[in-house]
Design a protein around this motif. Structure first.
Motif, PDB file in Angstrom:
ATOM      1  N   LYS A 168      14.037  13.228  13.026  1.00 38.49           N
ATOM      2  CA  LYS A 168      13.493  13.479  11.749  1.00 38.49           C
ATOM      3  C   LYS A 168      13.968  15.498  12.345  1.00 38.49           C
ATOM      4  N   GLY A 215      20.016  13.758   7.734  1.00 45.50           N
ATOM      5  CA  GLY A 215      19.128  15.145   7.625  1.00 45.50           C
ATOM      6  C   GLY A 215      19.197  16.524   6.757  1.00 45.50           C
ATOM      7  N   ASN A 236      14.346  11.936   7.220  1.00 41.97           N
ATOM      8  CA  ASN A 236      15.463  12.843   8.358  1.00 41.97           C
ATOM      9  C   ASN A 236      14.743  13.619   8.701  1.00 41.97           C
ATOM     10  N   VAL A 264      11.434  16.478   9.041  1.00 44.56           N
ATOM     11  CA  VAL A 264       9.438  16.520   9.714  1.00 44.56           C
ATOM     12  C   VAL A 264       8.521  16.823   8.728  1.00 44.56           C
ATOM     13  N   ASP A 288      10.504   9.608  15.177  1.00 45.94           N
ATOM     14  CA  ASP A 288       8.955   8.551  15.167  1.00 45.94           C
ATOM     15  C   ASP A 288       9.426   7.180  16.443  1.00 45.94           C
TER      16      ASP A 288
END
Length: 333
Positions: free
Chosen positions: A185, A154, A98, A100, A179
Motif C-alpha cells: 500500500k 499504485g 495498492n 493505503v 498488509d
C-alpha cells in the motif's frame, strides 16, 4: 471515485490554506480528539509503531472501524499544516488496492491527526532491513516481484487514473506498507504535488529548495536535485531505487565497511558490479531467480534510473514487471 475539485489544496509553502474549495469535513469522517485519546489510552507511548521524523504513528482500535493507524503530526508549523491537509484531501479521493485506505482525520487546534486502516506487516523498509522491534521478514523472489508490481500499479493509478495527475514525491521503502497478505500500500501523501495537464505544455512545477530537503536524497532523481523541477518521471526514478532495495536487500544509502556512505543506485551499477546478479542480489535469492526473469527485471531497473528522457512511464513498468513475474512462474513450474 469522487472527482477532484480545482485542487487548490496542492499548495506550496507560500500558498494560503484559506483558499480551499471544500472543507475537508465534507470529504471524509472527522474524529474528535477525545475519540482518538480513548482509542490510544491517552496516546500511550507503548502503542507507537513509528515515531521517526515529523510524525508519530499509533496502533489503535476504533469502534466501528477496527484496528487503525493514527498519524500525529507532532511538529507544529504552517508547513506541517499544509502537509496534513494535502494528505487528507488526496487520500479521501483515492481508492485503489495498492493505496493505503483513509479512515478519517482530526483537526483540533494545533493537533493534526490522519487515521488510516492498520496495515499489519509494517513498512517494506522494516520487512527488508528490520527495526529495533521487528526482525527481517524473509521474502521469496515471487513475493518481492508481487510487491514491486503492486507498488507500480499504485503509482500508475495516482498519476494516470485520477482527474489531476499526482506526483507522489516521497516514493521510498518506508512509505510502502504491507498488509497481512504482503499486498503493498503506497502511503504518506503529504508531500504530493499536482502535475500540470500535459497538453498545455507548461514548465514542470518548481519545488522550493527547503522542500527538496524533506525528500530523501538517496531516492531523489539527479535532475530534481539539481534543478528543483518535477516531471512525470520523478517517481519512476525513486521506484527504481526501491526495486533495487528489494532485490539487493540493502538500504538505499548504506555504510561501506570503510564507514563511508554509499548510494545503492550507484553501487549496484559501478564498474566493479555493473548489475551482475551474483555481485548485487540478496544472498538468500542466489540460484532462485530465473535467468529470463533476471534479464527483464534488471533492464527495467536500469531504465527507471536512466535520464528523464529515457525512463519508461509507470504503466510500462507495470507491464514489464508482470512479464517478469510470468517468466519466473514458468521457470518455477
Amino acid at each position: 471515485m469522487a472527482p477532484f475539485c480545482s485542487l487548490p489544496f496542492f499548495t506550496t509553502t507560500k500558498s494560503k490554506t484559506t483558499s480551499e474549495c471544500n472543507p475537508i469535513e465534507q470529504l471524509c469522517h472527522r474524529f474528535s480528539l477525545a475519540e482518538l485519546q480513548a482509542a490510544t489510552n491517552g496516546f500511550m507511548p507503548s502503542l507507537i509503531v513509528n515515531g521517526e521524523g515529523q510524525c508519530q504513528v499509533y496502533k489503535a482500535h476504533l469502534k466501528g472501524h477496527g484496528d487503525v493507524a493514527i498519524k500525529h503530526f507532532k511538529t507544529r508549523s504552517p508547513d506541517r499544516d499544509i502537509e496534513f491537509r494535502v494528505e487528507v484531501k488526496i487520500l479521501c479521493q483515492l481508492h485503489h488496492p495498492n493505496v493505503v485506505p483513509l479512515v478519517g482525520f482530526c483537526d483540533h487546534k494545533h493537533d493534526k491527526f490522519v487515521v488510516y486502516d492498520y496495515v499489519s506487516n509494517g513498512s517494506l523498509h522494516d520487512c527488508l532491513h528490520g527495526t529495533n522491534n521487528n526482525s527481517v521478514v524473509p521474502l521469496s523472489w515471487i513475493q518481492r516481484l508481487n510487491i514491486c508490481i503492486g507498488v507500480a500499479r499504485g503509482l500508475h493509478y495516482i498519476y494516470f487514473e485520477t482527474k489531476i495527475p499526482i506526483i507522489h514525491r516521497a516514493v521510498k521503502s518506508s512509505n510502502v506498507l504491507l498488509d497481512h497478505n504482503l499486498v503493498p500500500k503506497v502511503a504518506d501523501f503529504g508531500l504530493c504535488k499536482k502535475h500540470p495537464q500535459e497538453e498545455s505544455r507548461p514548465k514542470p512545477p518548481r519545488v522550493e529548495l527547503r522542500e527538496n530537503l524533506e525528500v530523501s536524497l538517496e531516492y531523489m532523481e539527479p535532475e530534481y536535485f539539481m534543478t528543483g523541477r518535477l516531471s512525470n518521471k520523478s517517481d519512476v526514478y525513486s521506484f527504481g531505487v526501491v526495486m533495487l532495495e528489494i532485490l539487493c536487500r540493502k538500504k538505499a544509502c548504506f555504510l561501506t565497511p570503510g564507514g563511508e556512505c554509499e548510494y545503492l543506485a550507484k553501487w549496484a551499477f559501478d564498474d566493479e558490479r555493473k548489475g551482475v546478479l551474483e555481485k548485487i542480489v540478496d544472498p538468500s535469492l542466489i540460484g532462485k531467480i530465473a535467468p529470463a526473469c533476471w534479464k527483464v527485471f534488471i533492464e527495467i531497473v536500469q531504465r527507471c534510473l536512466a535520464s528523464v528522457e529515457e525512463r519508461p512511464t509507470m504503466g510500462e513498468v507495470v507491464v514489464i514487471l508482470e512479464n517478469a513475474f510470468l517468466l519466473q512462474e514458468r521457470a518455477d513450474v
